[in-house]
Scaffold this motif. Structure first.
Motif, PDB file in Angstrom:
ATOM      1  N   LYS A 148      -1.794   0.112  -5.115  1.00 36.73           N
ATOM      2  CA  LYS A 148      -3.291  -0.297  -4.549  1.00 36.73           C
ATOM      3  C   LYS A 148      -3.551  -1.723  -3.977  1.00 36.73           C
ATOM      4  CE  LYS A 148      -8.277  -0.384  -6.112  1.00 36.73           C
ATOM      5  NZ  LYS A 148      -9.225  -0.280  -7.170  1.00 36.73           N
ATOM      6  N   ASN A 149      -2.822  -2.526  -4.351  1.00 38.47           N
ATOM      7  CA  ASN A 149      -2.946  -3.890  -3.871  1.00 38.47           C
ATOM      8  C   ASN A 149      -2.027  -4.662  -4.362  1.00 38.47           C
ATOM      9  OD1 ASN A 149      -3.831  -4.769  -6.274  1.00 38.47           O
ATOM     10  ND2 ASN A 149      -5.984  -4.144  -5.768  1.00 38.47           N
ATOM     11  N   PHE A 159       0.680  -1.146   0.107  1.00 37.68           N
ATOM     12  CA  PHE A 159       0.038   0.011  -0.038  1.00 37.68           C
ATOM     13  C   PHE A 159       0.927   1.318   0.020  1.00 37.68           C
ATOM     14  CE2 PHE A 159      -2.678  -3.115   2.494  1.00 37.68           C
ATOM     15  CZ  PHE A 159      -3.385  -3.389   1.430  1.00 37.68           C
TER      16      PHE A 159
END
Length: 466
Positions: free
Chosen positions: A440-441, A436
């Motif tokens: 985003k992931n 993070f």
């Protein structure tokens, strides 16, 4: 979709309107139930209402009218304390179930002999689920896969006698599935996990045990004491138990001998499959996954030739030791799913010489638990917020650079690996960190690695790479 006909004409309350919650509500409605649904998130409620699902705050509902309460597995059932809806359901004597339970009831109602393989365990569930489904599909069987992986279970095609359903089950889902009854139930392993939701290791293990206790055949990895005790307990209770081990020869069951998968019957051994040369199933942990898949597929009627063919064509899962490309003797592997040290250990144990890309948003404990793998690391390329702390841990034990960004790390690692003349080497993204700080992931991080590796001149994609 599987219409939930077992609740036709009945009133059902439901809490949790994420993707699987809406799918479950739709399945209940399709089966003839009257559903009243709610969520703590107003946006989720609005989204559900827009699809025609009746919504209302369940605090004001008449719970005496409900035949069942369907709870999202993401909502606390017992720990750290029961959700307010759970208290209301218990107070009214309404049974609390989840979508896996609905699936089990529909199978029992419409196609009780339909082959049903359910998989759980602390680690390896997704790979074992995907591998089992792949073997079945490659053998030409009508196969559906879902649950805690991919599709919500009630969005699968309805059970029928020749349709094989392969379902990954989390502990949260099992806790809401009192009648779970697979043809083959797989329990891979148990280590402390999700104790914030289950309170104690004993409670966590007891929930996992329910999946195999209700199965026609229980396939249990016995390389940890928790699972070994469960296997013994079920066998004493007269259940059919198949033991598997990734590290110990067994008298009866299936075990790994290097890359050979062996069957033991009263101390007599025979080879049933092999993993040699199957890059997507490298490592001892994948030997356990493969053993479980082999045992389950034999249980539902496949032959050894069909199983071996499926093992050899398995592409692996995205972001889990995913082979994305090769340039000469350099293999590029995307293990972005490894978001902590324990998750990075399998990949680090699977390759003898590694150009390791690590870092991101650090987790408690850092990479100290991975010290035993440091001799395998030719050089480390550190990225993200964890870089300073990781460099301190590596110290003089491992050469390293602080690359900063993933793109720069891939470029530098590929350059250094190309000059290594010690045989096959791997450029490995196995970050041991959350994503993070820069991504985003972990999926976006893995895709960035894949693209960076593919952009290097001369890198050829490997079959199955996405």
């Amino acid at each position: 979709m599987i219409p939930a006909a077992s609740f036709a004409g009945k009133q059902v309350s439901l809490f949790g309107l994420g993707g699987s919650g809406i799918a479950t509500a739709r399945a209940l409605i399709e089966g003839g139930a009257q559903v009243l649904a709610w969520d703590d998130n107003p946006d989720s409620v609005a989204k559900a209402a827009a699809t025609g699902i009746a919504t209302a705050d369940l605090r004001g509902a008449d719970w005496a009218k409900f035949s069942a309460f369907v709870l999202s597995p993401g909502v606390p059932l017992t720990h750290p304390k029961p959700h307010w809806t759970v208290e209301l359901a218990k107070g009214a004597g309404v049974e609390i179930i989840g979508d896996i339970e609905l699936f089990c009831r529909e199978r029992t109602l419409s196609a009780p002999t339909a082959p049903f393989i359910a998989i759980t365990g602390t680690n390896g569930k997704s790979t074992t689920t995907a591998l089992t489904a792949h073997i079945l599909k490659s053998a030409g069987r009508d196969t559906q896969m879902g649950g805690n992986i991919g599709r919500a279970v009630m969005t699968l095609d309805p059970p029928k006698p020749d349709r094989h359903c392969v379902v990954e089950c989390s502990s949260y889902q099992i806790d809401l599935a009192p009648s779970i009854n697979p043809t083959a139930g797989i329990l891979l392993n148990l280590t402390p996990d999700h104790l914030d939701r289950h309170g104690t290791m004993q409670h966590y293990a007891s929930i996992k045990e329910r999946l195999v206790a209700g199965s026609e055949t229980a396939i249990i990895g016995i390389d940890d004491s928790w699972c070994a005790q469960i296997a013994e307990r079920l066998e004493r209770a007269g259940r059919q138990v198949i033991r598997i081990s990734k590290r110990l020869p067994l008298t009866d069951g299936y075990f790994a001998d290097g890359t050979n998968l062996m069957e033991a019957v009263h101390g007599r051994y025979s080879k049933v499959a092999f993993l040699e040369g199957i890059g997507s199933l490298r490592g001892q942990h994948n030997a356990q996954n493969a053993l479980a898949a082999v045992a389950a597929c034999l249980k539902v009627g496949l032959d050894l030739g069909e199983i071996q063919s499926g093992l050899e064509s398995f592409p692996g899962l995205a972001h889990r030791m995913e082979q994305v490309g090769r340039k000469g003797h350099v293999l590029f592997v995307n293990d972005s799913k490894a978001t902590n040290a324990d998750a990075a250990a399998p990949a680090l144990s699977s390759f003898p010489r590694i150009y390791w890309i690590a870092g991101g948003l650090p987790k408690e404990g850092g990479i100290e638990p991975l010290r035993g793998f440091f001799p395998r690391i030719a050089k480390a390329y550190l990225i993200g917020e964890a870089a300073p702390a990781f460099s301190a841990t590596l110290g003089e034990a491992v050469p390293y650079e602080i690359s900063g960004t993933l793109a720069k790390a891939v470029e530098h690692a590929a350059h250094d690996a190309a000059k290594d003349d010690s045989g096959e080497v791997v450029v490995l993204l196995s970050p041991a960190c959350a994503s993070f700080d820069q991504f985003k992931n972990f999926e976006v991080r893995g895709e960035a690695f894949r693209q960076a590796a593919s952009a290097i001149d001369g890198v050829k994609p490997i079959g199955g790479a996405r």
